[in-house]
Design an enzyme around this catalytic site. Structure first.
Site, PDB file in Angstrom:
ATOM      1  N   ARG A  18       0.924  -1.268   0.065  1.00 20.27           N
ATOM      2  CA  ARG A  18       0.026   0.243  -0.035  1.00 20.27           C
ATOM      3  C   ARG A  18       0.895   1.260   0.005  1.00 20.27           C
ATOM      4  NH1 ARG A  18      -1.323   2.585   4.507  1.00 20.27           N
ATOM      5  NH2 ARG A  18      -1.568   0.628   5.819  1.00 20.27           N
TER       6      ARG A  18
ATOM      7  N   HIS B  85      -4.038   4.106   4.623  1.00 23.61           N
ATOM      8  CA  HIS B  85      -5.241   3.130   4.602  1.00 23.61           C
ATOM      9  C   HIS B  85      -6.098   3.734   4.369  1.00 23.61           C
ATOM     10  CE1 HIS B  85      -7.220  -0.339   6.204  1.00 23.61           C
ATOM     11  NE2 HIS B  85      -7.998   0.880   7.163  1.00 23.61           N
TER      12      HIS B  85
ATOM     13  N   TYR C 177       3.831   5.408  11.377  1.00 22.35           N
ATOM     14  CA  TYR C 177       4.226   3.870  11.357  1.00 22.35           C
ATOM     15  C   TYR C 177       5.287   3.220  10.601  1.00 22.35           C
ATOM     16  CZ  TYR C 177       0.079   3.325   8.603  1.00 22.35           C
ATOM     17  OH  TYR C 177      -0.619   3.312   7.616  1.00 22.35           O
TER      18      TYR C 177
END
Length: 387
Positions: free
Chosen positions: A281, A285, A294
């Site tokens: 990805r 998200h 993160y």
């Protein structure tokens, strides 16, 4: 919108350089890795796999490039619209175009797909109008397409629930004696959900004609894969009693070949298959997420060099299957698509507030009718204050 698109295109570019794998990724793109099915290398070289031969025409190859380019432009436009307040939220597929288009194009008439909330590429392959997807994220309806006509279910927000829906549907297909298959989409994070594991238990027990297609994009929102599973996800299928396959999810040809074979096995009564499409990805998200909290920027840069669209473009150019005029025509078509999506989205009329009661049940129940009446009375109580 132009700034968003230019930034993404500048970041990704046309790079097809082979780089070292992402730390912890298990060398996903190395041709020496025996458990990864790959037919098109990151630098755009066509290779063969003994278990998954694939014959595709030049026209089909160009079609895949067009599909992925248009879907990415749709995605970029939707992201821009959300940033401008025209959508409530958007779940980007940036970087996952090959996984979705390869799987979507493997479906036949009569097959059924059950998506999550990110399968815009599969929706495109099933000829769902992009505006019918946009209406969901704008909040004017729950999705404007007919699942039966398109062979493509409505988006599922509850993580993993679509796998139970798909398995139940497949068991029904099985009992009807229909020669069709079901494709259930899920992410790597969903493999930790109870619904997914329950679905696979039932699918295995009844040899249901369902294929579980997991887009392993490395993160369950913010949790990396190595914290989700101690073994590669595709190996989990053995514990349920059916095959698991790991495919290069940035290779549209390999995804097509593997998914096509799994769906055919399902139609022939061989039961379920679990496909792990190893991808990444490249964006957030959703538009409510901040991935910089993160993951490292260097990791993202490495995966950009494995971009699925740049990979196919390199092959088409090197093989002289497409020229500059073709790529320019696709870009122009993408501009027209983006304009239609933008215009159609901002012009969508807001539904009446009571519309939320209309499609809860096929026939309205007394409790629901009472709730509607109470809601209408509540709204009417404010009419005097507006004068």
């Amino acid at each position: 919108m132009t700034a968003v698109r230019d930034e993404i295109e500048a970041d990704i570019g046309d790079a097809t350089e082979v780089v070292d794998p992402v730390p912890g990724a298990g060398a996903p793109h190395s041709p020496r890795q025996p458990d990864l099915v790959q037919l098109l290398t990151p630098e755009g070289e066509r290779i063969e796999h003994p278990d998954y031969p694939l014959d595709v025409t030049d026209e089909e190859l160009r079609g895949f490039y067009r599909d992925m380019t248009l879907v990415r432009r749709w995605d970029v436009e939707a992201t821009a619209l959300q940033r401008q307040g025209e959508l409530g939220i958007w779940a980007s597929l940036l970087g996952q175009e090959a996984a979705q288009l390869g799987a979507g194009r493997a479906l036949q008439d009569g097959d059924m797909a059950f998506p999550t909330y990110r399968e815009h590429g599969v929706a495109w392959a099933r000829e769902v109008d992009p505006l019918h997807v946009m209406s969901l994220f704008r909040g004017v309806d729950s999705g404007g397409w007919n699942p039966v006509e398109r062979g493509f279910g409505l988006y599922t927000i509850v993580i993993g629930a679509q796998c139970l829906h798909a398995t139940g549907y497949a068991m029904g297909v099985q009992r009807d004696g229909a020669e069709s298959a079901v494709l259930a989409f899920l992410g790597d994070g969903a493999t930790s959900q109870g619904e997914v594991n329950e679905a696979m238990v039932f699918a295995a027990s009844f040899s249901a004609p369902v294929v579980f297609f997991c887009q392993n994009n490395q993160y369950a929102i913010s949790v990396p894969l190595e914290r989700q599973s101690k073994v590669p996800l595709y190996r989990r299928a053995a514990g349920f009693g059916f095959p698991g396959v790991r495919v290069d999810g940035n290779d549209v040809l390999a995804v097509l070949a593997v998914t096509r074979a799994a769906l055919q096995a399902a139609r022939e009564g061989q039961g379920p298959t679990f496909i792990e499409a190893f991808t990444y990805r490249m964006g957030a998200h959703t538009t409510s997420d901040d991935p910089t909290r993160y993951r490292l920027a260097g990791e993202v840069e490495e995966w950009k060099l494995r971009d699925p669209i740049a990979r196919l473009k390199a092959y088409l150019s090197r093989s002289r299957l497409a020229d500059a005029a073709f790529f320019e025509d696709v870009d122009a078509e993408a501009d027209r698509l983006a304009a239609r999506i933008r215009r159609g989205t901002v012009e969508m009329p807001d539904p009446p507030p009571t519309a939320m009661f209309d499609a809860v049940y096929a026939e309205q129940t007394p409790p629901l009718a009472a709730q509607r009446a109470e809601f209408e009375a509540y709204r009417a109580s404010f009419e005097g204050d507006q004068e």
